[in-house]
Design a protein around this motif. Structure first.
Motif, PDB file in Angstrom:
ATOM      1  N   GLN A  22       0.764  -5.056   9.968  1.00  0.00           N
ATOM      2  CA  GLN A  22       1.155  -4.256  11.124  1.00  0.00           C
ATOM      3  C   GLN A  22       2.568  -3.729  10.916  1.00  0.00           C
ATOM      4  OE1 GLN A  22       0.753  -6.388  14.819  1.00  0.00           O
ATOM      5  NE2 GLN A  22       2.238  -5.081  15.851  1.00  0.00           N
ATOM      6  N   VAL A  23       2.842  -2.552  11.483  1.00  0.00           N
ATOM      7  CA  VAL A  23       4.181  -1.968  11.460  1.00  0.00           C
ATOM      8  C   VAL A  23       4.495  -1.484  12.870  1.00  0.00           C
ATOM      9  CG1 VAL A  23       5.619  -0.100  10.554  1.00  0.00           C
ATOM     10  CG2 VAL A  23       3.979  -1.233   9.052  1.00  0.00           C
ATOM     11  N   SER A  24       5.736  -1.683  13.277  1.00  0.00           N
ATOM     12  CA  SER A  24       6.208  -1.182  14.567  1.00  0.00           C
ATOM     13  C   SER A  24       7.488  -0.398  14.303  1.00  0.00           C
ATOM     14  CB  SER A  24       6.483  -2.354  15.509  1.00  0.00           C
ATOM     15  OG  SER A  24       6.998  -1.897  16.732  1.00  0.00           O
ATOM     16  N   ALA A  25       7.563   0.818  14.874  1.00  0.00           N
ATOM     17  CA  ALA A  25       8.728   1.673  14.624  1.00  0.00           C
ATOM     18  C   ALA A  25       9.127   2.396  15.907  1.00  0.00           C
ATOM     19  CB  ALA A  25       8.406   2.676  13.524  1.00  0.00           C
ATOM     20  N   PRO A  26      10.435   2.636  16.081  1.00  0.00           N
ATOM     21  CA  PRO A  26      10.918   3.278  17.304  1.00  0.00           C
ATOM     22  C   PRO A  26      10.891   4.807  17.206  1.00  0.00           C
ATOM     23  CG  PRO A  26      12.779   2.606  15.967  1.00  0.00           C
ATOM     24  CD  PRO A  26      11.532   2.177  15.227  1.00  0.00           C
ATOM     25  N   SER A  27       9.839   5.441  17.696  1.00  0.00           N
ATOM     26  CA  SER A  27       9.795   6.906  17.650  1.00  0.00           C
ATOM     27  C   SER A  27      10.507   7.477  18.874  1.00  0.00           C
ATOM     28  CB  SER A  27       8.353   7.406  17.603  1.00  0.00           C
ATOM     29  OG  SER A  27       7.784   7.467  18.885  1.00  0.00           O
ATOM     30  N   VAL A  28      10.817   8.762  18.821  1.00  0.00           N
ATOM     31  CA  VAL A  28      11.493   9.392  19.955  1.00  0.00           C
ATOM     32  C   VAL A  28      10.592   9.434  21.189  1.00  0.00           C
ATOM     33  CG1 VAL A  28      13.090  10.744  18.549  1.00  0.00           C
ATOM     34  CG2 VAL A  28      10.868  11.703  19.158  1.00  0.00           C
ATOM     35  N   ASP A  29       9.277   9.293  20.997  1.00  0.00           N
ATOM     36  CA  ASP A  29       8.338   9.289  22.113  1.00  0.00           C
ATOM     37  C   ASP A  29       7.977   7.887  22.574  1.00  0.00           C
ATOM     38  OD1 ASP A  29       8.125  12.101  22.253  1.00  0.00           O
ATOM     39  OD2 ASP A  29       6.694  12.095  20.589  1.00  0.00           O
ATOM     40  N   GLY A  30       8.591   6.866  21.995  1.00  0.00           N
ATOM     41  CA  GLY A  30       8.304   5.483  22.356  1.00  0.00           C
ATOM     42  C   GLY A  30       7.977   4.668  21.124  1.00  0.00           C
ATOM     43  N   GLN A  31       7.832   3.371  21.305  1.00  0.00           N
ATOM     44  CA  GLN A  31       7.534   2.464  20.204  1.00  0.00           C
ATOM     45  C   GLN A  31       6.138   2.753  19.658  1.00  0.00           C
ATOM     46  OE1 GLN A  31      10.077   0.659  19.341  1.00  0.00           O
ATOM     47  NE2 GLN A  31       9.192  -0.598  17.750  1.00  0.00           N
ATOM     48  N   VAL A  32       6.011   2.869  18.330  1.00  0.00           N
ATOM     49  CA  VAL A  32       4.733   3.148  17.685  1.00  0.00           C
ATOM     50  C   VAL A  32       4.259   1.880  16.987  1.00  0.00           C
ATOM     51  CG1 VAL A  32       3.587   4.486  15.889  1.00  0.00           C
ATOM     52  CG2 VAL A  32       5.334   5.563  17.294  1.00  0.00           C
ATOM     53  N   GLY A  33       3.046   1.455  17.293  1.00  0.00           N
ATOM     54  CA  GLY A  33       2.428   0.326  16.613  1.00  0.00           C
ATOM     55  C   GLY A  33       1.370   0.851  15.655  1.00  0.00           C
ATOM     56  N   ILE A  34       1.408   0.399  14.412  1.00  0.00           N
ATOM     57  CA  ILE A  34       0.504   0.898  13.384  1.00  0.00           C
ATOM     58  C   ILE A  34      -0.275  -0.264  12.797  1.00  0.00           C
ATOM     59  CG2 ILE A  34       0.333   2.132  11.191  1.00  0.00           C
ATOM     60  CD1 ILE A  34       3.192   3.291  11.971  1.00  0.00           C
ATOM     61  N   VAL A  69       8.456   8.581  10.318  1.00  0.00           N
ATOM     62  CA  VAL A  69       7.389   7.723   9.813  1.00  0.00           C
ATOM     63  C   VAL A  69       6.158   8.592   9.620  1.00  0.00           C
ATOM     64  CG1 VAL A  69       6.675   6.997  12.140  1.00  0.00           C
ATOM     65  CG2 VAL A  69       6.030   5.616  10.164  1.00  0.00           C
ATOM     66  N   SER A  70       5.482   8.359   8.517  1.00  0.00           N
ATOM     67  CA  SER A  70       4.254   9.070   8.184  1.00  0.00           C
ATOM     68  C   SER A  70       3.161   8.042   7.925  1.00  0.00           C
ATOM     69  CB  SER A  70       4.475   9.928   6.939  1.00  0.00           C
ATOM     70  OG  SER A  70       3.252  10.444   6.462  1.00  0.00           O
ATOM     71  N   VAL A  71       1.968   8.292   8.484  1.00  0.00           N
ATOM     72  CA  VAL A  71       0.820   7.408   8.278  1.00  0.00           C
ATOM     73  C   VAL A  71      -0.350   8.266   7.817  1.00  0.00           C
ATOM     74  CG1 VAL A  71      -0.771   5.760   9.330  1.00  0.00           C
ATOM     75  CG2 VAL A  71       1.588   5.903  10.145  1.00  0.00           C
ATOM     76  N   ASP A  72      -0.989   7.865   6.712  1.00  0.00           N
ATOM     77  CA  ASP A  72      -2.179   8.551   6.231  1.00  0.00           C
ATOM     78  C   ASP A  72      -2.959   7.617   5.319  1.00  0.00           C
ATOM     79  OD1 ASP A  72      -4.001  10.649   5.945  1.00  0.00           O
ATOM     80  OD2 ASP A  72      -2.940  11.491   4.232  1.00  0.00           O
ATOM     81  N   SER A  73      -4.206   7.366   5.655  1.00  0.00           N
ATOM     82  CA  SER A  73      -5.099   6.524   4.852  1.00  0.00           C
ATOM     83  C   SER A  73      -4.492   5.161   4.523  1.00  0.00           C
ATOM     84  CB  SER A  73      -5.487   7.245   3.560  1.00  0.00           C
ATOM     85  OG  SER A  73      -6.132   8.460   3.844  1.00  0.00           O
ATOM     86  N   ASN A  74      -3.988   4.467   5.537  1.00  0.00           N
ATOM     87  CA  ASN A  74      -3.380   3.134   5.408  1.00  0.00           C
ATOM     88  C   ASN A  74      -2.123   3.108   4.555  1.00  0.00           C
ATOM     89  OD1 ASN A  74      -5.171   1.863   7.144  1.00  0.00           O
ATOM     90  ND2 ASN A  74      -6.597   1.369   5.516  1.00  0.00           N
ATOM     91  N   LEU A  75      -1.534   4.266   4.290  1.00  0.00           N
ATOM     92  CA  LEU A  75      -0.233   4.350   3.626  1.00  0.00           C
ATOM     93  C   LEU A  75       0.801   4.726   4.673  1.00  0.00           C
ATOM     94  CD1 LEU A  75       1.642   4.382   1.174  1.00  0.00           C
ATOM     95  CD2 LEU A  75       0.979   6.774   0.828  1.00  0.00           C
ATOM     96  N   VAL A  76       1.778   3.847   4.871  1.00  0.00           N
ATOM     97  CA  VAL A  76       2.840   4.075   5.844  1.00  0.00           C
ATOM     98  C   VAL A  76       4.132   4.304   5.073  1.00  0.00           C
ATOM     99  CG1 VAL A  76       4.116   3.115   7.795  1.00  0.00           C
ATOM    100  CG2 VAL A  76       1.695   2.561   7.495  1.00  0.00           C
ATOM    101  N   THR A  77       4.729   5.467   5.278  1.00  0.00           N
ATOM    102  CA  THR A  77       6.006   5.784   4.651  1.00  0.00           C
ATOM    103  C   THR A  77       7.039   5.948   5.752  1.00  0.00           C
ATOM    104  OG1 THR A  77       4.858   6.941   2.868  1.00  0.00           O
ATOM    105  CG2 THR A  77       7.226   7.349   3.095  1.00  0.00           C
ATOM    106  N   ILE A  78       8.099   5.142   5.666  1.00  0.00           N
ATOM    107  CA  ILE A  78       9.172   5.205   6.650  1.00  0.00           C
ATOM    108  C   ILE A  78      10.425   5.642   5.903  1.00  0.00           C
ATOM    109  CG2 ILE A  78      10.506   3.925   8.368  1.00  0.00           C
ATOM    110  CD1 ILE A  78       8.125   1.873   8.326  1.00  0.00           C
ATOM    111  N   VAL A  79      10.937   6.810   6.263  1.00  0.00           N
ATOM    112  CA  VAL A  79      12.141   7.351   5.638  1.00  0.00           C
ATOM    113  C   VAL A  79      13.240   7.324   6.700  1.00  0.00           C
ATOM    114  CG1 VAL A  79      13.185   9.341   4.509  1.00  0.00           C
ATOM    115  CG2 VAL A  79      10.759   8.841   4.143  1.00  0.00           C
ATOM    116  N   VAL A  80      14.334   6.627   6.392  1.00  0.00           N
ATOM    117  CA  VAL A  80      15.389   6.448   7.385  1.00  0.00           C
ATOM    118  C   VAL A  80      16.705   7.054   6.915  1.00  0.00           C
ATOM    119  CG1 VAL A  80      14.316   4.373   8.312  1.00  0.00           C
ATOM    120  CG2 VAL A  80      16.017   4.155   6.533  1.00  0.00           C
TER     121      VAL A  80
END
Length: 94
Positions: A22-34, A69-80
């Motif tokens: 699981q991944v959780s990230a703070p998006s500008v629209d709210g917390q995103v759970g992946i 954060v980008s999600v596609d086909s169970n690949l999560v890329t977080i660029v900060v």
């Protein structure tokens, strides 16, 4: 059980990479759970905490100042933009 492949990168280096439940990230629209099987997503991050629950059951957390954060086909890329020191780092990191 399906897993996510996660890459957490800063502008100048790869910070963490590995399998996760699981991944959780703070998006500008709210917390995103992946979770595995998440629909494709591209979201802008706000300052906050990125949390990764690894496949081994440990938690990796880091404070970020923004990015995306980008999600596609169970690949999560977080660029900060900027990232603090990771907590919960485990030896199985790539």
């Amino acid at each position: 059980m399906a897993e996510l492949n996660v890459d957490l990168v800063a502008a100048d280096r790869k910070v963490w990479s590995g399998a996760a439940r699981q991944v959780s990230a703070p998006s500008v629209d709210g917390q995103v759970g992946i979770l595995p099987g998440h629909t494709p997503l591209l979201a802008v991050l706000r300052p906050g905490t990125v949390k990764v629950s690894t496949a081994q059951g440990t938690a990796v957390e880091a404070e970020v100042t923004g990015g995306f954060v980008s999600v596609d086909s169970n690949l999560v890329t977080i660029v900060v933009d900027e990232i603090s020191e990771l907590t919960g780092r485990e030896p199985a990191l790539r």
